[in-house]
Design a protein around this motif. Structure first.
Motif, PDB file in Angstrom:
ATOM      1  N   ALA A  17      89.933   7.264 -46.961  1.00 28.80           N
ATOM      2  CA  ALA A  17      89.161   6.079 -47.328  1.00 28.80           C
ATOM      3  C   ALA A  17      89.572   4.792 -46.622  1.00 28.80           C
ATOM      4  CB  ALA A  17      89.264   5.869 -48.835  1.00 28.80           C
ATOM      5  N   PHE A  18      90.691   4.783 -45.881  1.00 31.42           N
ATOM      6  CA  PHE A  18      91.176   3.536 -45.312  1.00 31.42           C
ATOM      7  C   PHE A  18      90.803   3.397 -43.836  1.00 31.42           C
ATOM      8  CE2 PHE A  18      93.993   4.699 -48.810  1.00 31.42           C
ATOM      9  CZ  PHE A  18      93.806   3.592 -49.627  1.00 31.42           C
ATOM     10  N   ARG A  19      90.680   2.127 -43.412  1.00 30.42           N
ATOM     11  CA  ARG A  19      90.258   1.839 -42.040  1.00 30.42           C
ATOM     12  C   ARG A  19      91.493   1.829 -41.127  1.00 30.42           C
ATOM     13  NH1 ARG A  19      86.945  -3.623 -40.498  1.00 30.42           N
ATOM     14  NH2 ARG A  19      86.455  -3.079 -38.356  1.00 30.42           N
ATOM     15  N   THR A  20      91.916   2.995 -40.717  1.00 29.48           N
ATOM     16  CA  THR A  20      93.117   3.124 -39.891  1.00 29.48           C
ATOM     17  C   THR A  20      92.735   3.549 -38.480  1.00 29.48           C
ATOM     18  OG1 THR A  20      93.378   5.419 -40.565  1.00 29.48           O
ATOM     19  CG2 THR A  20      94.551   3.784 -41.864  1.00 29.48           C
ATOM     20  N   ASN A  21      93.747   3.679 -37.621  1.00 31.87           N
ATOM     21  CA  ASN A  21      93.522   4.077 -36.222  1.00 31.87           C
ATOM     22  C   ASN A  21      92.861   5.443 -36.094  1.00 31.87           C
ATOM     23  OD1 ASN A  21      94.071   2.127 -34.402  1.00 31.87           O
ATOM     24  ND2 ASN A  21      96.008   2.973 -33.696  1.00 31.87           N
ATOM     25  N   SER A  22      93.200   6.337 -37.008  1.00 28.24           N
ATOM     26  CA  SER A  22      92.668   7.694 -36.924  1.00 28.24           C
ATOM     27  C   SER A  22      91.358   7.846 -37.696  1.00 28.24           C
ATOM     28  CB  SER A  22      93.684   8.689 -37.473  1.00 28.24           C
ATOM     29  OG  SER A  22      93.951   8.390 -38.822  1.00 28.24           O
ATOM     30  N   TYR A  39      81.923   8.991 -36.953  1.00 28.22           N
ATOM     31  CA  TYR A  39      83.363   8.927 -36.699  1.00 28.22           C
ATOM     32  C   TYR A  39      83.645   8.928 -35.209  1.00 28.22           C
ATOM     33  CZ  TYR A  39      84.322   9.417 -41.623  1.00 28.22           C
ATOM     34  OH  TYR A  39      84.403   9.174 -42.968  1.00 28.22           O
ATOM     35  N   MET A  40      84.536   8.026 -34.791  1.00 24.72           N
ATOM     36  CA  MET A  40      84.869   7.882 -33.376  1.00 24.72           C
ATOM     37  C   MET A  40      86.177   8.615 -33.069  1.00 24.72           C
ATOM     38  SD  MET A  40      82.300   6.089 -32.734  1.00 24.72           S
ATOM     39  CE  MET A  40      82.538   5.707 -31.023  1.00 24.72           C
ATOM     40  N   ALA A  41      86.169   9.377 -31.975  1.00 22.25           N
ATOM     41  CA  ALA A  41      87.395  10.071 -31.551  1.00 22.25           C
ATOM     42  C   ALA A  41      88.293   9.076 -30.823  1.00 22.25           C
ATOM     43  CB  ALA A  41      87.051  11.227 -30.638  1.00 22.25           C
ATOM     44  N   LYS A  42      89.594   9.296 -30.904  1.00 23.00           N
ATOM     45  CA  LYS A  42      90.541   8.420 -30.211  1.00 23.00           C
ATOM     46  C   LYS A  42      90.384   8.597 -28.699  1.00 23.00           C
ATOM     47  CE  LYS A  42      94.418   8.150 -33.422  1.00 23.00           C
ATOM     48  NZ  LYS A  42      95.841   8.488 -33.567  1.00 23.00           N
ATOM     49  N   LEU A  43      90.625   7.518 -27.956  1.00 27.33           N
ATOM     50  CA  LEU A  43      90.624   7.611 -26.499  1.00 27.33           C
ATOM     51  C   LEU A  43      91.977   8.172 -26.071  1.00 27.33           C
ATOM     52  CD1 LEU A  43      88.979   4.212 -25.565  1.00 27.33           C
ATOM     53  CD2 LEU A  43      87.949   6.473 -25.421  1.00 27.33           C
ATOM     54  N   ARG A  44      91.956   9.175 -25.209  1.00 31.85           N
ATOM     55  CA  ARG A  44      93.193   9.826 -24.773  1.00 31.85           C
ATOM     56  C   ARG A  44      93.658   9.269 -23.438  1.00 31.85           C
ATOM     57  NH1 ARG A  44      94.912  12.048 -29.439  1.00 31.85           N
ATOM     58  NH2 ARG A  44      93.081  12.774 -30.531  1.00 31.85           N
ATOM     59  N   LYS A  45      94.979   9.152 -23.284  1.00 30.52           N
ATOM     60  CA  LYS A  45      95.535   8.585 -22.058  1.00 30.52           C
ATOM     61  C   LYS A  45      95.467   9.551 -20.876  1.00 30.52           C
ATOM     62  CE  LYS A  45      99.033   5.487 -22.018  1.00 30.52           C
ATOM     63  NZ  LYS A  45     100.420   5.052 -22.223  1.00 30.52           N
ATOM     64  N   ASP A  63      93.231  15.749 -25.993  1.00 24.47           N
ATOM     65  CA  ASP A  63      94.370  15.850 -26.896  1.00 24.47           C
ATOM     66  C   ASP A  63      94.974  17.240 -26.750  1.00 24.47           C
ATOM     67  OD1 ASP A  63      92.195  17.098 -27.997  1.00 24.47           O
ATOM     68  OD2 ASP A  63      92.659  16.552 -30.061  1.00 24.47           O
ATOM     69  N   SER A  64      96.046  17.499 -27.470  1.00 22.06           N
ATOM     70  CA  SER A  64      96.773  18.751 -27.297  1.00 22.06           C
ATOM     71  C   SER A  64      95.909  19.977 -27.607  1.00 22.06           C
ATOM     72  CB  SER A  64      98.030  18.766 -28.166  1.00 22.06           C
ATOM     73  OG  SER A  64      97.695  18.469 -29.502  1.00 22.06           O
ATOM     74  N   THR A  65      95.057  19.876 -28.629  1.00 24.23           N
ATOM     75  CA  THR A  65      94.195  21.030 -28.936  1.00 24.23           C
ATOM     76  C   THR A  65      93.153  21.217 -27.842  1.00 24.23           C
ATOM     77  OG1 THR A  65      92.882  19.583 -30.349  1.00 24.23           O
ATOM     78  CG2 THR A  65      94.436  21.039 -31.454  1.00 24.23           C
ATOM     79  N   GLY A  66      92.684  20.123 -27.278  1.00 23.67           N
ATOM     80  CA  GLY A  66      91.737  20.209 -26.166  1.00 23.67           C
ATOM     81  C   GLY A  66      92.349  20.896 -24.967  1.00 23.67           C
ATOM     82  N   PHE A  67      93.612  20.562 -24.664  1.00 28.43           N
ATOM     83  CA  PHE A  67      94.318  21.201 -23.558  1.00 28.43           C
ATOM     84  C   PHE A  67      94.532  22.677 -23.830  1.00 28.43           C
ATOM     85  CE2 PHE A  67      95.526  17.191 -21.525  1.00 28.43           C
ATOM     86  CZ  PHE A  67      95.468  17.584 -20.205  1.00 28.43           C
ATOM     87  N   LYS A  68      94.792  22.994 -25.090  1.00 27.06           N
ATOM     88  CA  LYS A  68      95.036  24.391 -25.461  1.00 27.06           C
ATOM     89  C   LYS A  68      93.785  25.231 -25.219  1.00 27.06           C
ATOM     90  CE  LYS A  68      94.926  25.787 -29.655  1.00 27.06           C
ATOM     91  NZ  LYS A  68      95.040  26.229 -31.041  1.00 27.06           N
TER      92      LYS A  68
END
Length: 119
Positions: A17-22, A39-45, A63-68
């Motif tokens: 319920a909170f407006r956090t980075n994730s 919902y917005m996905a985080k931008l990956r470096k 992200d790590s799951t994407g790489f996997k």
């Protein structure tokens, strides 16, 4: 006459319920005219060069799951040190190795010349 802006208040569709980075949300208007949360996905470096820390070109930012789950072609570049070092650093390494070998050969030649001159 003055028109008031529409009401954009929405309820989150997930349990957090909170407006956090994730938990970033974008308000979108559905074809039915309602406002809902997207919902917005985080931008990956993305992966970086181990020597100069530059972002590696030709490799997707995941992200790590994407790489996997990604294919090998999406994770590397078909070159020596493919997904680890950038092309500039690889070139430097090759040139450095070549020059060191040349230096060794030069030292051998000089040592032989010195032997001949003493004898």
């Amino acid at each position: 006459e003055l028109k008031m802006a529409g009401d954009h208040r929405i309820t989150y569709t997930r349990r957090h319920a909170f407006r956090t980075n994730s938990n970033k949300v974008k308000t979108i208007r559905t074809p039915g005219g309602r406002h809902s949360a997207q919902y917005m996905a985080k931008l990956r470096k993305g992966p970086r060069c181990g020597d100069c820390k530059i972002c590696l070109p030709g490799i997707k930012h995941m992200d790590s799951t994407g790489f996997k789950n990604a294919k090998t072609s999406e994770k590397t570049v078909s070159r020596a040190y493919g997904g680890s070092r950038c092309h500039t650093c690889v070139r430097q390494r090759i040139v450095r190795a070549f020059l060191i070998e040349e230096q060794k050969i030069g030292k051998k030649v000089m040592a032989e010349k010195m032997k001949k001159s003493k004898a």
